[in-house]
Design an enzyme around this catalytic site. Structure first.
Site, PDB file in Angstrom:
ATOM      1  N   SER A  43      -4.677  -7.975 -11.541  1.00 36.71           N
ATOM      2  CA  SER A  43      -4.427  -7.835 -10.102  1.00 36.71           C
ATOM      3  C   SER A  43      -5.074  -8.921  -9.270  1.00 36.71           C
ATOM      4  O   SER A  43      -4.585  -9.255  -8.182  1.00 36.71           O
ATOM      5  CB  SER A  43      -4.912  -6.464  -9.624  1.00 36.71           C
ATOM      6  OG  SER A  43      -6.283  -6.269  -9.942  1.00 36.71           O
ATOM      7  N   HIS A 246     -10.128  -5.361  -3.594  1.00 38.58           N
ATOM      8  CA  HIS A 246      -9.432  -6.575  -3.996  1.00 38.58           C
ATOM      9  C   HIS A 246      -9.457  -7.547  -2.813  1.00 38.58           C
ATOM     10  O   HIS A 246      -9.575  -7.112  -1.668  1.00 38.58           O
ATOM     11  CB  HIS A 246      -7.973  -6.288  -4.378  1.00 38.58           C
ATOM     12  CG  HIS A 246      -7.812  -5.617  -5.696  1.00 38.58           C
ATOM     13  ND1 HIS A 246      -8.006  -4.259  -5.864  1.00 38.58           N
ATOM     14  CD2 HIS A 246      -7.476  -6.104  -6.920  1.00 38.58           C
ATOM     15  CE1 HIS A 246      -7.789  -3.938  -7.127  1.00 38.58           C
ATOM     16  NE2 HIS A 246      -7.471  -5.042  -7.791  1.00 38.58           N
TER      17      HIS A 246
END
Length: 265
Positions: A43, A246
């Site tokens: 990711s 993230h």
């Protein structure tokens, strides 16, 4: 008169030689080498946190560092295979097939999910101090004992499939600043041990990348001062379930991309 055709031929040959020599000596006149770029990984390479995402199911964003780098460098070809949630086995089973002898550049982030990234973050964000500590210690133990062999196998597979490519392994940032961050934030202690775990993962990844003859791009310095709890964070907090912890679009553009540029020139 009979010698004029020969003279013209010699003059043409001299001109051709001069043009060829000029193409070698004058910057910008030689044809640029082809860059066939394949972006692998999890990711943190696919662009989770930046959005919007494609329809592949891998949460790939054009705001991730890989497509940004490809666009800025006018590459000959670009194959974006990174996939959110990927572990080393996914790279081996689903991603390295994109590589070939014509591949000249490969980038990858991998290893965080193998070490239990989601479980560690969940335990620390919603669990007690002791559950957070236990999860972090388990992840650090895995990173130093089991992960090295998985990374070695992954890098070897990349080398085998793309023997002519430069392999660049990008690391993960520290996710947190440790200043006061309000009563809803994780404690300073939890944020500190999570950052320490990121340092362990970076050390292991850098070591295995070096052993494989790859280049390690350390992102931690580029994100310094921009973690969760910063005045200008480049890491998403818990506000989005998928995007939590993230990088956001700025994190990929101003954190990851400069780290990659620093090693590619």
């Amino acid at each position: 008169m009979p010698h004029r055709p020969l003279a013209r031929a010699l003059a043409a040959l001299v001109a051709l030689f001069a043009a060829a020599l000029g193409a070698v000596l004058v910057p910008g006149t030689a044809q640029a080498a082809a860059v066939n770029y394949v972006a692998l990984g999890d990711s943190y390479s696919s662009g989770v946190g930046a959005g919007p995402y494609d329809t592949s199911g891998c949460l790939r964003s054009q705001k991730s560092y890989a497509p940004l780098w490809a666009a800025a460098h006018g590459v000959t070809s670009f194959n974006f295979r990174a996939c959110g949630g990927a572990v080393t086995a996914d790279v081996l089973n689903d991603q390295v097939s994109a590589l070939s002898a014509s591949t000249t550049l490969v980038t990858i982030t991998i290893g965080g999910n193998d070490a239990g990234f989601v479980n560690v973050i969940t335990s620390c964000r919603f669990g007690s101090t002791s559950s957070c500590t236990n999860a972090v210690n388990t992840a650090k133990s895995f990173a130093t004992s089991t992960l090295p062999a998985r990374l070695d196998a992954t890098y070897a597979a990349i080398r085998n499939r793309a023997p002519n490519a430069r392999l660049i392994v990008l690391g993960y940032p520290r996710l947190f600043e440790t200043n006061s961050c309000g009563w809803l934030a994780m404690s300073t202690y939890k944020r500190t041990i999570l950052n320490e775990a990121a340092d362990v993962l970076a050390s292991v990844t850098a070591s295995r990348a070096s052993a494989a003859g790859a280049t390690f791009a350390d992102t931690r310095g580029y994100f310094s001062g921009h973690g969760v709890c910063a005045g200008d964070p480049w890491i998403n907090d818990i506000s989005g379930i998928i995007e939590a912890y993230h990088p956001d679009a700025d994190g990929y553009r101003y954190g990851y991309l400069p780290a990659l540029n620093a090693v590619t020139g």
